[in-house]
Scaffold this motif. Sequence first.
Motif, PDB file in Angstrom:
ATOM      1  N   LYS A 127       0.859  -1.190   0.000  1.00  0.00           N
ATOM      2  CA  LYS A 127       0.000   0.000   0.000  1.00  0.00           C
ATOM      3  C   LYS A 127       0.894   1.238   0.000  1.00  0.00           C
ATOM      4  O   LYS A 127       2.082   1.162   0.275  1.00  0.00           O
ATOM      5  N   ASP A 128       0.294   2.360  -0.319  1.00  0.00           N
ATOM      6  CA  ASP A 128       1.000   3.646  -0.329  1.00  0.00           C
ATOM      7  C   ASP A 128       2.229   3.635  -1.225  1.00  0.00           C
ATOM      8  O   ASP A 128       3.289   4.169  -0.867  1.00  0.00           O
ATOM      9  N   VAL A 129       2.099   3.011  -2.400  1.00  0.00           N
ATOM     10  CA  VAL A 129       3.185   2.982  -3.388  1.00  0.00           C
ATOM     11  C   VAL A 129       2.600   3.300  -4.765  1.00  0.00           C
ATOM     12  O   VAL A 129       1.398   3.176  -4.991  1.00  0.00           O
ATOM     13  N   ASP A 130       3.499   3.693  -5.687  1.00  0.00           N
ATOM     14  CA  ASP A 130       3.092   4.045  -7.051  1.00  0.00           C
ATOM     15  C   ASP A 130       3.374   2.932  -8.053  1.00  0.00           C
ATOM     16  O   ASP A 130       2.955   3.010  -9.205  1.00  0.00           O
ATOM     17  N   ALA A 131       4.155   1.926  -7.633  1.00  0.00           N
ATOM     18  CA  ALA A 131       4.501   0.820  -8.524  1.00  0.00           C
ATOM     19  C   ALA A 131       4.986  -0.360  -7.679  1.00  0.00           C
ATOM     20  O   ALA A 131       5.357  -0.183  -6.509  1.00  0.00           O
ATOM     21  N   ILE A 132       4.986  -1.534  -8.283  1.00  0.00           N
ATOM     22  CA  ILE A 132       5.424  -2.768  -7.606  1.00  0.00           C
ATOM     23  C   ILE A 132       6.493  -3.436  -8.462  1.00  0.00           C
ATOM     24  O   ILE A 132       6.320  -3.600  -9.667  1.00  0.00           O
ATOM     25  N   LEU A 133       7.594  -3.854  -7.814  1.00  0.00           N
ATOM     26  CA  LEU A 133       8.644  -4.608  -8.495  1.00  0.00           C
ATOM     27  C   LEU A 133       8.823  -5.940  -7.766  1.00  0.00           C
ATOM     28  O   LEU A 133       9.081  -5.956  -6.564  1.00  0.00           O
ATOM     29  N   ILE A 134       8.698  -7.020  -8.497  1.00  0.00           N
ATOM     30  CA  ILE A 134       8.863  -8.360  -7.933  1.00  0.00           C
ATOM     31  C   ILE A 134      10.263  -8.847  -8.287  1.00  0.00           C
ATOM     32  O   ILE A 134      10.633  -8.897  -9.457  1.00  0.00           O
ATOM     33  N   THR A 135      11.032  -9.185  -7.279  1.00  0.00           N
ATOM     34  CA  THR A 135      12.373  -9.721  -7.493  1.00  0.00           C
ATOM     35  C   THR A 135      12.257 -11.141  -8.052  1.00  0.00           C
ATOM     36  O   THR A 135      11.170 -11.577  -8.416  1.00  0.00           O
ATOM     37  N   THR A 136      13.359 -11.874  -8.059  1.00  0.00           N
ATOM     38  CA  THR A 136      13.324 -13.253  -8.557  1.00  0.00           C
ATOM     39  C   THR A 136      12.815 -14.243  -7.507  1.00  0.00           C
ATOM     40  O   THR A 136      13.024 -15.441  -7.620  1.00  0.00           O
ATOM     41  N   SER A 137      12.106 -13.749  -6.525  1.00  0.00           N
ATOM     42  CA  SER A 137      11.601 -14.587  -5.445  1.00  0.00           C
ATOM     43  C   SER A 137      10.577 -15.617  -5.926  1.00  0.00           C
ATOM     44  O   SER A 137       9.501 -15.264  -6.420  1.00  0.00           O
ATOM     45  N   CYS A 138      10.926 -16.876  -5.762  1.00  0.00           N
ATOM     46  CA  CYS A 138       9.981 -17.963  -6.090  1.00  0.00           C
ATOM     47  C   CYS A 138       8.789 -17.935  -5.142  1.00  0.00           C
ATOM     48  O   CYS A 138       7.664 -18.228  -5.552  1.00  0.00           O
TER      49      CYS A 138
END
Length: 199
Positions: free
Chosen positions: A105-116
Motif C-alpha cells: 500500500k502507499d506505493v506508485d509501482a510494484i517490483l517483484i524480485t526473482t523470489s519464487c
Amino acid sequence: YGSPATHAVISEAPDIPLVFTGVYDFKHLGVSAGKVTGINSKVSIAGLLKSLKGINNFSSLAIIYSSAEKNTLHEVSEIERLESQFSFRSRKINVRSRNDIFRIKDVDAILITTSCIAMNYIDDIVSIARKLKIPTAAMIGGGEDEGIILTFAADPEEQGREAAEKLTRIIKGESPSSIPVENPKKINLIVNMREASSS
C-alpha cells in the motif's frame, strides 16, 4: 532451477555435480561450491527501472522479495542503491506467507524480485495492483499472462541451452568447477499492453 533449489542441492549433496539456471547471481547465493556451474539470470536493474519509469513516473516502489531467498536480498540492495538516480523511495515487502502480500500500500509501482515464494502469490499481487491502479514489474518470467505489466528477465531458452551445453561437457568428463558460471546474453523485455492500458 532457481536459487532455493540450487541452495538446497549444494547444502544437501555437495559432492554431486550441479548445473544451475535461474539464479540471479550465484556469487551472492551465500554458499561455497566445488562441483557447480551454470548460468545466472542477472538482468540490468537500472534498465528495468528506466523501463518502469517510462510507464509510470513512480516516486514510491514496493519491492517484493523473500529473506529466505538470499539472492533476493542482494537484488533489494541493488534496487535501493538506485533510489537517488531514479528519484524514488523503496518500500520493502518481505514475503514469508500470503498475508505479507497484503502489506502492499502507499506505493506508485510494484517490483517483484526473482523470489519464487513471491511468484506463488502473483494473482494476489496483480489484484492489489489493479485495485491501486499501479503498474507491476518482475525480474522473473511467468507472471505476464497473470497481469504483470513489465517483465525484464533472462531468456529461458538461452538458460536451458547453456545448461545443456554445460551438462554435456560434464558428461564428457570435464569438472564442473572448471566450467565458468556465465551471465545471460539474451534478456527478454515483455510488456503486457492490455494490462498496461487498464492501469
